[in-house]
Design an enzyme around this catalytic site. Structure first.
Site, mmCIF file in Angstrom:
data_model
loop_
_atom_site.group_PDB
_atom_site.id
_atom_site.type_symbol
_atom_site.label_atom_id
_atom_site.label_comp_id
_atom_site.label_asym_id
_atom_site.label_seq_id
_atom_site.Cartn_x
_atom_site.Cartn_y
_atom_site.Cartn_z
ATOM 1 N N ASP A 254 0.869 -1.167 0.000
ATOM 2 C CA ASP A 254 0.000 0.000 0.000
ATOM 3 C C ASP A 254 0.918 1.233 0.000
ATOM 4 O O ASP A 254 2.129 1.129 0.196
ATOM 5 C CB ASP A 254 -0.955 -0.014 1.201
ATOM 6 C CG ASP A 254 -2.160 0.908 0.968
ATOM 7 O OD1 ASP A 254 -2.102 1.748 0.056
ATOM 8 O OD2 ASP A 254 -3.153 0.796 1.718
HETATM 9 C C1 BGC Z 1 -5.029 3.356 0.199
HETATM 10 C C2 BGC Z 1 -5.167 2.376 -0.947
HETATM 11 C C3 BGC Z 1 -5.028 3.102 -2.253
HETATM 12 C C4 BGC Z 1 -3.687 3.810 -2.278
HETATM 13 C C5 BGC Z 1 -3.425 4.547 -3.564
HETATM 14 C C6 BGC Z 1 -3.773 4.201 0.062
HETATM 15 O O1 BGC Z 1 -3.772 5.226 1.002
HETATM 16 O O2 BGC Z 1 -5.030 2.666 1.422
HETATM 17 O O3 BGC Z 1 -6.415 1.726 -0.867
HETATM 18 O O4 BGC Z 1 -5.164 2.202 -3.315
HETATM 19 O O5 BGC Z 1 -3.659 4.738 -1.209
HETATM 20 O O6 BGC Z 1 -4.196 5.681 -3.660
#
Ligand code: BGC
Length: 761
Positions: free
Chosen positions: A257
């Site tokens: 993530d």
């Molecule tokens: C989130 C993800 C997301 C990623 C990219 C993160 O903060 O937890 O779900 O895909 O950001 O935007």
């Protein structure tokens, strides 16, 4: 100009790898950043953002014909910037219903269609992978991202998730089921240790992912921010390699993530654990990996393995195929899909005296701020920059129903004022309030105001909304009605009922709210969820009966938030609009761990087994017609059980019905929930009097529980009951079938390091 190496094809991955330097291979493993992060490509002078507003991209090498690839959020549609500098062209994406709404359709074919549309927009906007679907379990109603997830139940999660992944990937783009695993809460999400028994992990938190990986082979999986039993997911070899790859046969790439270099985690350890791609990417991470190989703390074989995974992913992408994106997906066709799918996901909780569908309704008094600012989706990365949102006023207008002028006027003046005020007052650290539509404060509704509207209206419609998002959970005060909302419902209902006029409540929320204390004041209650950009039209379709409601809850709606056994270990977060606490990396500080003491008793597995009263049970949903289940059969066929049931429409209007198949295990040595959902299927639109026989397959393996003492799946031999129900509390028929013992050994991994105070019968 660098000399060209061999040009990548799907057949010469080995040759390309051999030609790449260590530094080049490492750059493949570290993302190229986004507007907030530098990215490893900065070292190569790559800084152009291929698609503005996309979440990130991977590093490309012209020299080898390796393109950069683009990753975009998210579960409810493509999340990119709608406008770009230097052009008046717009890049709006369709706002589809949130995960909970889609799952509540219990219709995998429909979800597949939504997936195709999302996949098509991904492709046509020049992206390669959608960062979704969200497959975490809705452990507690207060989870800040419940709206992005499907259910408290892994069978619903797995079946709906498989349909979504297959739908998106049928368009030739990838998916990234997330957040693997146990992202049960948002509070301190980048550090919290989610402590879970091996049994609950295997049976509840991993099972949906397992089904999706085995049945749909997603191109990528996203590791979660949190720790699982003491080890960060992104550093968890047992999770990312032993379970995901070795046991389940995952063939794609794992990405992290979105986090920078973790101070408390050596980058090389993540590479070894099985993280192929560190997102969004940070130059230091590439330097760390190169240094670790040189000083012997990381085996170059790990780099080679991950780089190979990356190239195997890249050759599948549209960017590799030189697909020419049109930047013009068919937004009109996709709006029709979102309208249809959200109407099918809406759940009718109450309909006294057949208040709905509406008859002879010409004018309504429309209460509640969100009637005029209908929430299409949640906040954060899962929000979509939509071209428009159809609110309740417009949705009603489109079916020829007017709203009373003076009340509408008050709200329509208030909404832009409240939006501007919220923007000015907001804590600057709450970045996600800028991503999507934040919830506005309600207006106080006086008796006088209501009595002014009453003579002009045939009915009252009240919208009660809730908003939630990434980085923060809800508090108990968000589950309950506010004083203003409670007063509004009380006053409107007392005057309208005294005049013999009905009151209809629309719930515009991605997750459950408290209903038990006020539901007697409404004649009808419809859960519209956060239904995407066509929201008001979809609600209108259900109100008029153009669509006969067929949505069912995929999570229990408790009477009180304290009833849920996970609540006492769940962060109770304050009202985030008025937050003064300090944030760290976008997250509230101070919640270090969460013991999943409820074990396998998540959602209905708890309420049903321990016979606790709920407001609305798992699987609940009313219709405008009635159905009868009959001729339930269960037969063994090889490693599967084939279940059939006949469903007849016994009412007066056409409708669809879901057959929910629960299984109750015989008494054995292993403790089991009273019953568990093991399959479901939905009929086509049945005319009055029409029947359909539904057929479902349940692998015997799916009946198994996880026996920690032997690290094995086990279904004990005995007589199992197969039940068909309209919801978990309303079982219509049952049959019994003898099943011989089934066992399957797996690895003894992911055990908690601290003792949990596990709930038992
Ligand atoms: C989130 C993800 C997301 C990623 C990219 C993160 O903060 O937890 O779900 O895909 O950001 O935007």
């Amino acid at each position: 100009m660098a000399q060209n190496g061999p040009q990548l094809t799907s057949k010469n991955i080995d040759e390309v790898l051999k030609s790449m330097t260590l530094e080049e291979k490492v750059q493949l493993l570290v993302g190229d950043g986004n507007s907030g992060f530098v990215g490893s490509g900065a070292m190569l002078g790559h800084q152009s953002r291929l698609v503005e507003g996309a979440a990130g991209q991977t590093v490309g090498f012209q020299k080898y014909g390796i393109p950069a690839t683009v990753l975009t959020d998210g579960p409810a549609g493509v999340h990119i910037n709608a406008t770009r500098e230097g052009t008046s062209k717009t890049y709006y994406a369709t706002g589809f219903p949130v995960g909970t709404c889609l799952a509540s359709t219990w219709n995998p074919q429909l979800v597949y269609k939504v997936g195709q549309a999302i996949g098509n927009e991904t492709l046509e906007y020049g992206c390669d992978v959608v960062l979704g679907p969200g497959l975490n379990i809705q452990r507690n109603p207060l989870g800040g991202r419940n709206f992005e997830y499907y259910s408290e139940d892994p069978c619903v999660t797995g079946i709906i998730g498989t349909a979504m992944v297959n739908g998106i990937q049928s368009e030739g783009v990838g998916t990234s089921p997330k957040h693997f695993a146990v992202n049960s809460q948002e509070g301190d999400r980048t550090r919290v240790d989610e402590r879970v028994s091996q049994r609950a992990l295997r049976e509840i938190y991993l099972r949906g992912f397992e089904r999706v990986v085995r049945q749909a082979q997603p191109w990528t999986v996203m590791a979660s921010y949190n720790r699982v039993n003491g080890v960060y997911s992104q550093d968890n070899h047992d999770l990312l390699t032993t379970v995901l790859r070795d046991e389940w046969g995952f063939k794609g790439i794992v990405m992290t993530d979105w986090i920078g270099k973790r101070r408390d985690l050596p980058t090389e350890s993540e590479v070894h654990a099985g993280d192929d791609l560190l997102m969004p990417g940070y130059p230091q991470q590439a330097q760390d990996i190169v240094a670790a190989v040189k000083n012997g703390t990381l085996d170059v074989k790990d780099v080679d393995r991950n780089a190979r995974n990356m190239l195997e992913y890249i050759v599948k992408t549209p960017s590799f195929r030189h697909y020419k994106a049109s930047d013009a997906p068919d937004l009109k066709a996709h709006a029709a899909i979102t309208r249809q799918s959200s109407a099918e996901g809406m759940v009718l909780l109450k309909n006294d005296n057949n208040t709905l569908p509406i008859r002879n309704l010409k004018t309504v008094a429309l209460f509640g701020v969100n009637s005029y600012d209908f929430l299409s989706g949640g906040l954060g990365s899962g929000a979509v920059n939509v071209p428009y949102v159809v609110d309740m006023v417009q949705g009603l207008k489109n079916i020829g129903v007017k709203t009373t002028a003076s009340l509408t006027n008050i709200y329509e003046k208030y909404v832009p004022y409240a939006k501007a005020k919220l923007k000015a007052d907001k804590n600057p650290e709450m970045w996600f309030l800028d991503q999507g539509q934040p919830k506005l404060d309600e207006i106080e509704i006086s008796d006088r105001l209501i009595s002014n509207e009453l003579p002009h209206a045939d009915a009252a419609i009240i919208t009660i909304a809730r908003q939630a998002g990434e980085g923060m959970d809800r508090g108990a005060s968000d589950f309950n009605l506010t004083d203003k909302e409670r007063d509004m419902i009380n006053r409107v209902s007392s005057q309208f009922h005294a005049a013999g006029k009905p009151v209809i409540v629309i719930i515009n929320s991605g997750a459950s709210i408290e209903t038990a204390s006020w539901r007697s004041l409404a004649d009808a209650i419809l859960v519209a969820w956060q239904p995407g950009e066509e929201g008001g039209n979809s609600v209108a379709d259900v109100l008029t009966g153009k669509v006969c409601p067929s949505g069912h809850l995929t999570a229990t709606w408790p009477v009180s938030i304290g009833d849920d056994p996970s609540t006492r270990n769940f962060p109770q977060q304050p009202d985030y609009y008025n937050l003064t606490e300090k944030f760290d990396n976008g997250n509230l500080k101070g919640v270090n761990y969460s013991n999943h003491d409820e074990g396998i008793y998540v959602g209905y597995r708890y309420y049903d087994t321990f016979k606790k009263n709920v407001a609305y049970p798992f699987g609940y949903g009313l219709s405008y017609t009635t159905f009868e289940f009959s001729k339930l059969t269960a037969k063994k066929s090889g490693d599967n059980i084939i279940v059939t049931v006949s469903v007849k429409n016994t009412g007066k209007v056409s409708g669809k019905q879901v057959a929910q198949i629960y299984v109750a295990a015989p008494k054995g040595t292993i403790e089991k929930p009273a019953k568990e959902l093991k399959a479901f299927a939905k009929t086509a639109l049945l005319k009055p009097g029409q029947s359909e026989t539904l057929k479902m397959t349940i692998p015997v393996r799916d009946l198994a529980s996880f026996d920690e003492s032997h690290s094995q799946w086990i279904a004990e031999a005995g007589r199992y009951a197969f039940l068909v129900g309209d919801n978990v509390e309303d079982i219509k028929e049952s049959v019994r079938l003898d099943i011989p013992e089934y066992t399957e050994k797996v690895n003894n991994v992911l055990a908690p390091k601290t003792k949990l105070d596990l709930l038992h019968q």
